[in-house]
Structures are given as structure tokens and as C-alpha cells.
Design a protein around this motif. Structure first.
Motif, PDB file in Angstrom:
ATOM      1  N   LEU A   4     -14.865 -15.689 -12.880  1.00  0.00           N
ATOM      2  CA  LEU A   4     -14.622 -16.923 -13.618  1.00  0.00           C
ATOM      3  C   LEU A   4     -15.421 -18.047 -12.958  1.00  0.00           C
ATOM      4  CD1 LEU A   4     -10.750 -16.627 -13.973  1.00  0.00           C
ATOM      5  CD2 LEU A   4     -12.469 -16.022 -15.680  1.00  0.00           C
ATOM      6  N   VAL A   5     -16.132 -18.811 -13.768  1.00  0.00           N
ATOM      7  CA  VAL A   5     -16.945 -19.895 -13.231  1.00  0.00           C
ATOM      8  C   VAL A   5     -16.597 -21.177 -13.980  1.00  0.00           C
ATOM      9  CG1 VAL A   5     -19.259 -20.772 -12.806  1.00  0.00           C
ATOM     10  CG2 VAL A   5     -18.805 -18.307 -12.638  1.00  0.00           C
ATOM     11  N   GLU A   6     -16.056 -22.147 -13.233  1.00  0.00           N
ATOM     12  CA  GLU A   6     -15.688 -23.431 -13.826  1.00  0.00           C
ATOM     13  C   GLU A   6     -16.839 -24.424 -13.725  1.00  0.00           C
ATOM     14  OE1 GLU A   6     -11.804 -22.326 -11.407  1.00  0.00           O
ATOM     15  OE2 GLU A   6     -13.966 -22.324 -11.056  1.00  0.00           O
ATOM     16  N   SER A   7     -16.825 -25.392 -14.613  1.00  0.00           N
ATOM     17  CA  SER A   7     -17.771 -26.502 -14.563  1.00  0.00           C
ATOM     18  C   SER A   7     -17.156 -27.679 -15.290  1.00  0.00           C
ATOM     19  CB  SER A   7     -19.111 -26.117 -15.202  1.00  0.00           C
ATOM     20  OG  SER A   7     -18.935 -25.807 -16.580  1.00  0.00           O
ATOM     21  N   GLY A   8     -17.776 -28.859 -15.112  1.00  0.00           N
ATOM     22  CA  GLY A   8     -17.339 -30.026 -15.842  1.00  0.00           C
ATOM     23  C   GLY A   8     -16.574 -31.057 -15.053  1.00  0.00           C
ATOM     24  N   GLY A   9     -16.268 -30.761 -13.800  1.00  0.00           N
ATOM     25  CA  GLY A   9     -15.569 -31.730 -12.995  1.00  0.00           C
ATOM     26  C   GLY A   9     -16.467 -32.906 -12.632  1.00  0.00           C
ATOM     27  N   GLY A  10     -15.854 -33.934 -12.024  1.00  0.00           N
ATOM     28  CA  GLY A  10     -16.636 -35.098 -11.620  1.00  0.00           C
ATOM     29  C   GLY A  10     -15.757 -36.282 -11.323  1.00  0.00           C
ATOM     30  N   LEU A  18     -12.715 -36.093 -19.356  1.00  0.00           N
ATOM     31  CA  LEU A  18     -13.584 -35.028 -18.882  1.00  0.00           C
ATOM     32  C   LEU A  18     -13.228 -33.759 -19.648  1.00  0.00           C
ATOM     33  CD1 LEU A  18     -13.533 -35.402 -14.969  1.00  0.00           C
ATOM     34  CD2 LEU A  18     -15.504 -35.770 -16.457  1.00  0.00           C
ATOM     35  N   ARG A  19     -14.204 -32.868 -19.792  1.00  0.00           N
ATOM     36  CA  ARG A  19     -13.923 -31.550 -20.354  1.00  0.00           C
ATOM     37  C   ARG A  19     -14.367 -30.487 -19.356  1.00  0.00           C
ATOM     38  NH1 ARG A  19     -15.998 -28.298 -25.748  1.00  0.00           N
ATOM     39  NH2 ARG A  19     -17.916 -28.102 -24.523  1.00  0.00           N
ATOM     40  N   LEU A  20     -13.408 -29.702 -18.921  1.00  0.00           N
ATOM     41  CA  LEU A  20     -13.693 -28.583 -18.027  1.00  0.00           C
ATOM     42  C   LEU A  20     -13.951 -27.331 -18.856  1.00  0.00           C
ATOM     43  CD1 LEU A  20     -10.932 -29.073 -15.293  1.00  0.00           C
ATOM     44  CD2 LEU A  20     -13.172 -30.173 -15.487  1.00  0.00           C
ATOM     45  N   SER A  21     -14.870 -26.523 -18.363  1.00  0.00           N
ATOM     46  CA  SER A  21     -15.175 -25.236 -18.999  1.00  0.00           C
ATOM     47  C   SER A  21     -15.019 -24.128 -17.973  1.00  0.00           C
ATOM     48  CB  SER A  21     -16.606 -25.222 -19.539  1.00  0.00           C
ATOM     49  OG  SER A  21     -16.816 -26.221 -20.506  1.00  0.00           O
ATOM     50  N   CYS A  22     -14.656 -22.963 -18.448  1.00  0.00           N
ATOM     51  CA  CYS A  22     -14.520 -21.793 -17.586  1.00  0.00           C
ATOM     52  C   CYS A  22     -15.076 -20.597 -18.342  1.00  0.00           C
ATOM     53  CB  CYS A  22     -13.068 -21.572 -17.219  1.00  0.00           C
ATOM     54  SG  CYS A  22     -12.742 -20.025 -16.334  1.00  0.00           S
ATOM     55  N   THR A  77     -15.052 -18.192 -23.091  1.00  0.00           N
ATOM     56  CA  THR A  77     -14.897 -19.498 -22.453  1.00  0.00           C
ATOM     57  C   THR A  77     -13.551 -20.114 -22.799  1.00  0.00           C
ATOM     58  OG1 THR A  77     -17.291 -19.859 -22.523  1.00  0.00           O
ATOM     59  CG2 THR A  77     -15.893 -21.791 -22.188  1.00  0.00           C
ATOM     60  N   VAL A  78     -12.945 -20.731 -21.804  1.00  0.00           N
ATOM     61  CA  VAL A  78     -11.740 -21.525 -22.013  1.00  0.00           C
ATOM     62  C   VAL A  78     -12.048 -22.950 -21.567  1.00  0.00           C
ATOM     63  CG1 VAL A  78     -10.763 -20.932 -19.753  1.00  0.00           C
ATOM     64  CG2 VAL A  78      -9.253 -21.670 -21.605  1.00  0.00           C
ATOM     65  N   TYR A  79     -11.492 -23.910 -22.292  1.00  0.00           N
ATOM     66  CA  TYR A  79     -11.765 -25.319 -22.047  1.00  0.00           C
ATOM     67  C   TYR A  79     -10.482 -26.057 -21.697  1.00  0.00           C
ATOM     68  CZ  TYR A  79     -15.960 -24.089 -24.718  1.00  0.00           C
ATOM     69  OH  TYR A  79     -17.107 -23.486 -25.174  1.00  0.00           O
ATOM     70  N   LEU A  80     -10.645 -27.158 -20.988  1.00  0.00           N
ATOM     71  CA  LEU A  80      -9.554 -28.089 -20.760  1.00  0.00           C
ATOM     72  C   LEU A  80     -10.093 -29.490 -21.029  1.00  0.00           C
ATOM     73  CD1 LEU A  80      -6.566 -28.310 -19.896  1.00  0.00           C
ATOM     74  CD2 LEU A  80      -7.401 -28.872 -17.605  1.00  0.00           C
ATOM     75  N   THR A 117     -13.128 -26.662  -9.477  1.00  0.00           N
ATOM     76  CA  THR A 117     -14.022 -27.790  -9.717  1.00  0.00           C
ATOM     77  C   THR A 117     -13.251 -29.076  -9.451  1.00  0.00           C
ATOM     78  OG1 THR A 117     -15.551 -28.796 -11.324  1.00  0.00           O
ATOM     79  CG2 THR A 117     -13.506 -27.902 -12.222  1.00  0.00           C
ATOM     80  N   GLN A 118     -13.882 -29.990  -8.737  1.00  0.00           N
ATOM     81  CA  GLN A 118     -13.215 -31.220  -8.300  1.00  0.00           C
ATOM     82  C   GLN A 118     -13.179 -32.241  -9.429  1.00  0.00           C
ATOM     83  OE1 GLN A 118     -11.811 -32.127  -5.121  1.00  0.00           O
ATOM     84  NE2 GLN A 118     -11.078 -33.863  -6.329  1.00  0.00           N
ATOM     85  N   VAL A 119     -12.006 -32.795  -9.655  1.00  0.00           N
ATOM     86  CA  VAL A 119     -11.828 -33.912 -10.577  1.00  0.00           C
ATOM     87  C   VAL A 119     -11.276 -35.086  -9.780  1.00  0.00           C
ATOM     88  CG1 VAL A 119     -10.528 -34.780 -12.558  1.00  0.00           C
ATOM     89  CG2 VAL A 119     -11.490 -32.461 -12.608  1.00  0.00           C
ATOM     90  N   THR A 120     -11.968 -36.201  -9.828  1.00  0.00           N
ATOM     91  CA  THR A 120     -11.543 -37.399  -9.117  1.00  0.00           C
ATOM     92  C   THR A 120     -11.439 -38.546 -10.107  1.00  0.00           C
ATOM     93  OG1 THR A 120     -12.653 -36.653  -7.094  1.00  0.00           O
ATOM     94  CG2 THR A 120     -12.025 -38.973  -7.218  1.00  0.00           C
TER      95      THR A 120
END
Length: 123
Positions: A4-10, A18-22, A77-80, A117-120
Motif C-alpha cells: 500500500l502506498v499513500e500520497s497526498g499529505g502536506g 486535502l485528499r489522500l490516496s492509497c 485505490t482508496v481515497y480520503l 503520509t504526514q498531514v499538518t
């Protein structure tokens, strides 16, 4: 083995989105429940949202009405989607694949995890 690879943090200001993807590997993605968890510094990992194989969704109370989990099985893919973000949403967000077709709020019910993935969210 499932990866599983997440992306979209920031970094985002309070009230932002924000939209996270996995993206997951493996042929059983469409029959597997998926979840999102988060872990803030010095806190335990906590459940955020889950989606069953049939797209029934679950949320922790603190994100209801602000976050939306969804899945695209054609893309594995799953999204948040995270709207109206608050500073207390700051955490490392993890995607996870469940042991079954039905989601759970319990980390132990998930077999595979992404790297996070970090969300701040700044105030």
C-alpha cells in the motif's frame, strides 16, 4: 503480499482541504475492506474511516461530515477527502487493508499497512 502506498499529505491551513490516496497491489483489492488510521505524536493510532467491499462506510465521530472515504477498484485505490481541516487533525495518516471484506475500527483487524503520509494543519 499486498503493498500500500499513500500520497497526498502536506501542510494546510485550518479550514482547508486535502485528499489522500492509497494505491494497493494484489488481485483481491476489490473484495477487501480498506481503512484509514492516524497517529499523532505521543498518541496511539486511532481509527478514522473505513469502507467495505460494497462501499458501505464508517467514520469516527470527530470527522463525520468533514471527511469522506471512497474507493475506485478499477484503480486499486482508496481515497480520503478531508475538508474543514482542524489543527487537531494533524497526524501521520495510514492506509490499511483489512483481513476481510468488512471494515473495522480495530487496527488488529487490518493485515497490511502503508508507510504513512504526514498531514499538518496550521492554526
Amino acid at each position: 503480499q499486498v503493498q500500500l502506498v499513500e500520497s497526498g499529505g502536506g501542510l494546510v491551513q485550518a479550514g482547508g482541504s486535502l485528499r489522500l490516496s492509497c494505491v494497493g497491489s494484489g488481485r483481491t483489492f476489490s473484495t477487501t475492506a480498506m481503512g484509514w488510521f492516524r497517529q499523532a505524536p505521543e498518541k496511539e493510532r486511532e481509527f478514522v474511516a473505513a469502507i467495505n467491499w460494497n462501499s458501505i462506510t464508517y467514520y469516527t465521530d470527530s470527522v463525520k461530515g468533514r471527511f469522506t472515504i471512497s474507493r475506485d477498484d478499477a484503480k486499486n485505490t482508496v481515497y480520503l477527502q478531508m475538508n474543514s481541516l482542524k489543527p487537531e487533525d494533524t497526524a501521520v495518516y495510514y492506509c490499511a487493508a483489512a483481513r476481510s471484506s468488512y471494515g473495522s475500527t480495530t487496527p488488529g483487524e487490518y493485515r497490511y499497512w502503508g508507510q504513512g503520509t504526514q498531514v499538518t494543519v496550521s492554526s
